[in-house]
Scaffold this motif. Structure first.
Motif, PDB file in Angstrom:
ATOM      1  N   ILE A 129     -10.078  -3.005  -5.620  1.00 16.30           N
ATOM      2  CA  ILE A 129      -9.194  -1.904  -5.261  1.00 16.30           C
ATOM      3  C   ILE A 129      -9.119  -0.993  -6.489  1.00 16.30           C
ATOM      4  O   ILE A 129      -8.755  -1.462  -7.576  1.00 16.30           O
ATOM      5  CB  ILE A 129      -7.775  -2.392  -4.887  1.00 16.30           C
ATOM      6  CG1 ILE A 129      -7.825  -3.331  -3.681  1.00 16.30           C
ATOM      7  CG2 ILE A 129      -6.870  -1.199  -4.591  1.00 16.30           C
ATOM      8  CD1 ILE A 129      -8.286  -2.695  -2.391  1.00 16.30           C
ATOM      9  N   PRO A 130      -9.472   0.283  -6.361  1.00 13.14           N
ATOM     10  CA  PRO A 130      -9.465   1.167  -7.537  1.00 13.14           C
ATOM     11  C   PRO A 130      -8.107   1.176  -8.236  1.00 13.14           C
ATOM     12  O   PRO A 130      -7.064   1.229  -7.591  1.00 13.14           O
ATOM     13  CB  PRO A 130      -9.786   2.539  -6.946  1.00 13.14           C
ATOM     14  CG  PRO A 130     -10.520   2.251  -5.677  1.00 13.14           C
ATOM     15  CD  PRO A 130      -9.913   0.983  -5.144  1.00 13.14           C
ATOM     16  N   SER A 131      -8.145   1.111  -9.554  1.00  9.09           N
ATOM     17  CA  SER A 131      -6.892   1.137 -10.317  1.00  9.09           C
ATOM     18  C   SER A 131      -6.468   2.562 -10.644  1.00  9.09           C
ATOM     19  O   SER A 131      -5.290   2.815 -10.880  1.00  9.09           O
ATOM     20  CB  SER A 131      -7.051   0.329 -11.612  1.00  9.09           C
ATOM     21  OG  SER A 131      -8.110   0.862 -12.397  1.00  9.09           O
ATOM     22  N   SER A 132      -7.415   3.488 -10.649  1.00  9.44           N
ATOM     23  CA  SER A 132      -7.088   4.864 -11.032  1.00  9.44           C
ATOM     24  C   SER A 132      -6.483   5.637  -9.863  1.00  9.44           C
ATOM     25  O   SER A 132      -6.707   5.314  -8.698  1.00  9.44           O
ATOM     26  CB  SER A 132      -8.354   5.579 -11.504  1.00  9.44           C
ATOM     27  OG  SER A 132      -9.286   5.713 -10.436  1.00  9.44           O
ATOM     28  N   TRP A 133      -5.700   6.642 -10.197  1.00  7.66           N
ATOM     29  CA  TRP A 133      -5.162   7.565  -9.208  1.00  7.66           C
ATOM     30  C   TRP A 133      -4.826   8.872  -9.912  1.00  7.66           C
ATOM     31  O   TRP A 133      -4.120   8.844 -10.922  1.00  7.66           O
ATOM     32  CB  TRP A 133      -3.909   6.987  -8.541  1.00  7.66           C
ATOM     33  CG  TRP A 133      -3.411   7.872  -7.435  1.00  7.66           C
ATOM     34  CD1 TRP A 133      -2.275   8.668  -7.445  1.00  7.66           C
ATOM     35  CD2 TRP A 133      -4.028   8.073  -6.169  1.00  7.66           C
ATOM     36  NE1 TRP A 133      -2.154   9.350  -6.265  1.00  7.66           N
ATOM     37  CE2 TRP A 133      -3.222   9.001  -5.450  1.00  7.66           C
ATOM     38  CE3 TRP A 133      -5.178   7.595  -5.558  1.00  7.66           C
ATOM     39  CZ2 TRP A 133      -3.545   9.449  -4.176  1.00  7.66           C
ATOM     40  CZ3 TRP A 133      -5.488   8.028  -4.287  1.00  7.66           C
ATOM     41  CH2 TRP A 133      -4.682   8.930  -3.603  1.00  7.66           C
ATOM     42  N   ASP A 152     -17.087   5.399  -4.495  1.00  7.86           N
ATOM     43  CA  ASP A 152     -18.401   4.840  -4.171  1.00  7.86           C
ATOM     44  C   ASP A 152     -18.356   3.313  -4.218  1.00  7.86           C
ATOM     45  O   ASP A 152     -18.924   2.634  -3.352  1.00  7.86           O
ATOM     46  CB  ASP A 152     -19.455   5.359  -5.154  1.00  7.86           C
ATOM     47  CG  ASP A 152     -19.751   6.847  -4.961  1.00  7.86           C
ATOM     48  OD1 ASP A 152     -19.400   7.381  -3.888  1.00  7.86           O
ATOM     49  OD2 ASP A 152     -20.319   7.451  -5.889  1.00  7.86           O
ATOM     50  N   GLU A 153     -17.674   2.778  -5.245  1.00  8.62           N
ATOM     51  CA  GLU A 153     -17.573   1.313  -5.351  1.00  8.62           C
ATOM     52  C   GLU A 153     -16.736   0.737  -4.216  1.00  8.62           C
ATOM     53  O   GLU A 153     -17.061  -0.318  -3.653  1.00  8.62           O
ATOM     54  CB  GLU A 153     -16.950   0.938  -6.700  1.00  8.62           C
ATOM     55  CG  GLU A 153     -16.820  -0.553  -6.953  1.00  8.62           C
ATOM     56  CD  GLU A 153     -18.150  -1.260  -7.162  1.00  8.62           C
ATOM     57  OE1 GLU A 153     -18.132  -2.492  -7.324  1.00  8.62           O
ATOM     58  OE2 GLU A 153     -19.208  -0.597  -7.155  1.00  8.62           O
ATOM     59  N   ALA A 172       2.011   3.904  -2.942  1.00 12.34           N
ATOM     60  CA  ALA A 172       1.909   4.129  -1.502  1.00 12.34           C
ATOM     61  C   ALA A 172       0.915   5.233  -1.185  1.00 12.34           C
ATOM     62  O   ALA A 172       0.132   5.129  -0.222  1.00 12.34           O
ATOM     63  CB  ALA A 172       3.282   4.474  -0.925  1.00 12.34           C
ATOM     64  N   ASP A 173       0.906   6.316  -1.979  1.00  6.78           N
ATOM     65  CA  ASP A 173      -0.072   7.383  -1.764  1.00  6.78           C
ATOM     66  C   ASP A 173      -1.495   6.840  -1.864  1.00  6.78           C
ATOM     67  O   ASP A 173      -2.362   7.155  -1.039  1.00  6.78           O
ATOM     68  CB  ASP A 173       0.124   8.489  -2.803  1.00  6.78           C
ATOM     69  CG  ASP A 173       1.334   9.359  -2.521  1.00  6.78           C
ATOM     70  OD1 ASP A 173       1.728   9.468  -1.335  1.00  6.78           O
ATOM     71  OD2 ASP A 173       1.891   9.927  -3.471  1.00  6.78           O
ATOM     72  N   LYS A 174      -1.738   6.021  -2.888  1.00  3.16           N
ATOM     73  CA  LYS A 174      -3.079   5.477  -3.077  1.00  3.16           C
ATOM     74  C   LYS A 174      -3.467   4.544  -1.940  1.00  3.16           C
ATOM     75  O   LYS A 174      -4.571   4.634  -1.385  1.00  3.16           O
ATOM     76  CB  LYS A 174      -3.163   4.739  -4.419  1.00  3.16           C
ATOM     77  CG  LYS A 174      -4.550   4.154  -4.687  1.00  3.16           C
ATOM     78  CD  LYS A 174      -4.668   3.570  -6.080  1.00  3.16           C
ATOM     79  CE  LYS A 174      -4.064   2.205  -6.182  1.00  3.16           C
ATOM     80  NZ  LYS A 174      -4.378   1.554  -7.472  1.00  3.16           N
ATOM     81  N   TRP A 175      -2.571   3.651  -1.564  1.00  5.73           N
ATOM     82  CA  TRP A 175      -2.888   2.678  -0.521  1.00  5.73           C
ATOM     83  C   TRP A 175      -3.030   3.346   0.851  1.00  5.73           C
ATOM     84  O   TRP A 175      -3.869   2.945   1.652  1.00  5.73           O
ATOM     85  CB  TRP A 175      -1.827   1.568  -0.493  1.00  5.73           C
ATOM     86  CG  TRP A 175      -2.145   0.522  -1.515  1.00  5.73           C
ATOM     87  CD1 TRP A 175      -1.863   0.556  -2.855  1.00  5.73           C
ATOM     88  CD2 TRP A 175      -2.858  -0.699  -1.301  1.00  5.73           C
ATOM     89  NE1 TRP A 175      -2.344  -0.570  -3.480  1.00  5.73           N
ATOM     90  CE2 TRP A 175      -2.959  -1.363  -2.550  1.00  5.73           C
ATOM     91  CE3 TRP A 175      -3.404  -1.302  -0.180  1.00  5.73           C
ATOM     92  CZ2 TRP A 175      -3.594  -2.594  -2.700  1.00  5.73           C
ATOM     93  CZ3 TRP A 175      -4.038  -2.534  -0.319  1.00  5.73           C
ATOM     94  CH2 TRP A 175      -4.129  -3.163  -1.571  1.00  5.73           C
TER      95      TRP A 175
END
Length: 385
Positions: free
Chosen positions: A154-158, A166-167, A202-205
């Motif tokens: 799960i990407p850590s960046s936001w 891509d990953e 929440a925005d990221k998820w």
């Protein structure tokens, strides 16, 4: 921030196959991914632990609480076996032999905790590729097992970078080949106690969950005890301008409110939920008074019904000298009342419980983790109404 508190709809249940076209799969993610790089626009009485049914008790008496085809295990429990050198032992080693042994015990589902194994095992050390996923799928099919999820990337960046997207899509492709309905992570959305950080999470998820749904996958977060602590969302501010008191809303309850029920799902680790029940039962209210609110894990699931398709079925014995209140033991040998828990949450054909024991591997007994996996299967099969 949009608040989502409507009842989630029924999942369409998209079906995937081993021979899915890679080009066709990747195209399903493209439309949703294109917008994800941009920055976001900003019950019942508690069921306290009681002695559980011991393995073997209850067979043939009453209806099974966990149907046979829903009995699963997360492979983290037997990580020493999948990582073992097959040239150095006669014990099951690597994914294929471990799948064979788990199927013999009776398991019908597995949850991955990554795709690495020993280099000498069939397929080599890294199966986190399209070809590796096809090989894993062939072994799952060979032994009558189904992959239900993975604790993966799960990407850590936001905001999200293109490389992260891509990953993420690559992991969705692997999940699709493996036939998973779900893909997730082993960590909480954020370790913060503050509302603003949960809004960002929440925005990221929500964004990632919508990309996953385009690919026919439900994205889920697996949660530990800290996520059930109380949100700091009011009262006097500290020196850094942060709130110091709580309205009594738990962090994960807030996350459920502000995430899209058609894009974000959860996996409750029932052991850690009971640890939270032990640890987080009082809070400082907005007026400075001390308030009690004992956490009821089953009630949270019932209030959010379809958002909990997965569980970790992990057992413990009481230990009040421990900060957690419990020590982990093989499933079915502890005191957490799974009979009551599974009875209360219901929806047996929808839930997918995965037996887990973090401390099953042993440095002195190389057969222990698989033996404990067998005990765990007997324990979950013994649960009856």
């Amino acid at each position: 921030m949009t608040v989502y508190n409507d009842a989630p709809g029924t999942d369409s249940g998209l079906r995937r196959s081993l021979g899915v076209s890679r080009r066709r799969f990747l195209s399903t993610c493209t439309a949703a991914a294109a917008t994800a790089i941009a920055a976001p626009a900003f019950g019942a009485s508690p069921a306290f632990a009681q002695p559980a049914a011991r393995p073997g008790h209850g067979h043939g008496h009453g209806q099974a609480l966990v149907p046979a085809d829903k009995r699963g295990i997360i492979l983290y429990t037997v990580r020493d076996a999948t990582g073992r050198d097959p040239l150095s032992t006669d014990l099951p080693s690597g994914f294929r032999e471990v799948f064979k042994q788990l199927a013999r015990f009776g398991y019908r589902q597995v949850e991955f905790a990554g795709y690495g194994q020993h280099a000498n095992a069939p397929g080599g050390s890294n199966l986190q590729t399209v070809e590796g996923a096809k090989l894993l799928r062939s072994w799952l099919d060979e032994y009558g097992l189904r992959a239900q999820g993975n604790h993966g990337f799960i990407p850590s960046s936001w905001p999200l970078s293109q490389s992260d997207l891509d990953e993420f899509k690559r992991h969705l492709e692997i999940a699709n080949i493996l036939g998973m309905e779900h893909m997730g992570t082993g960590g909480d959305p954020t370790g913060s106690a503050y509302r603003a950080d949960w809004d960002v999470a929440a925005d990221k998820w929500n964004t990632l969950g919508r990309i996953a749904r385009r690919a026919g996958i439900k994205l889920y977060t697996h949660n530990h005890d800290a996520a059930y602590g109380f949100l700091l969302d009011g009262g006097p501010l500290d020196a850094q301008g942060r709130p110091t008191r709580s309205s009594g809303v738990r962090k994960l309850e807030y996350f459920l409110e502000v995430t899209d029920p058609k894009a974000v799902w959860l996996e409750m680790d029932v052991f850690w939920a009971h640890v939270a029940q032990y640890k987080f039962h009082t809070y400082t209210a907005l007026d400075g008074s001390q308030q009690e609110n004992v956490f009821d894990p089953a009630a949270l699931v019932r209030r959010n019904n379809k958002r909990y398709p997965l569980f970790h079925a992990k057992d413990g014995v009481a230990n009040t000298t421990s900060g957690n209140g419990y020590d982990m033991v093989p499933f079915g040998t502890g005191v957490i009342d799974y009979r009551t828990f599974f009875s209360r949450v219901g929806q047996a054909q929808y839930r997918n419980p995965m037996v887990e024991q973090d401390n099953a591997p042993s440095s002195t007994d190389p057969a222990q983790s698989l033996n404990h996996a067998r005990i765990g299967y007997e324990g979950i099969a013994a649960l009856r109404r």
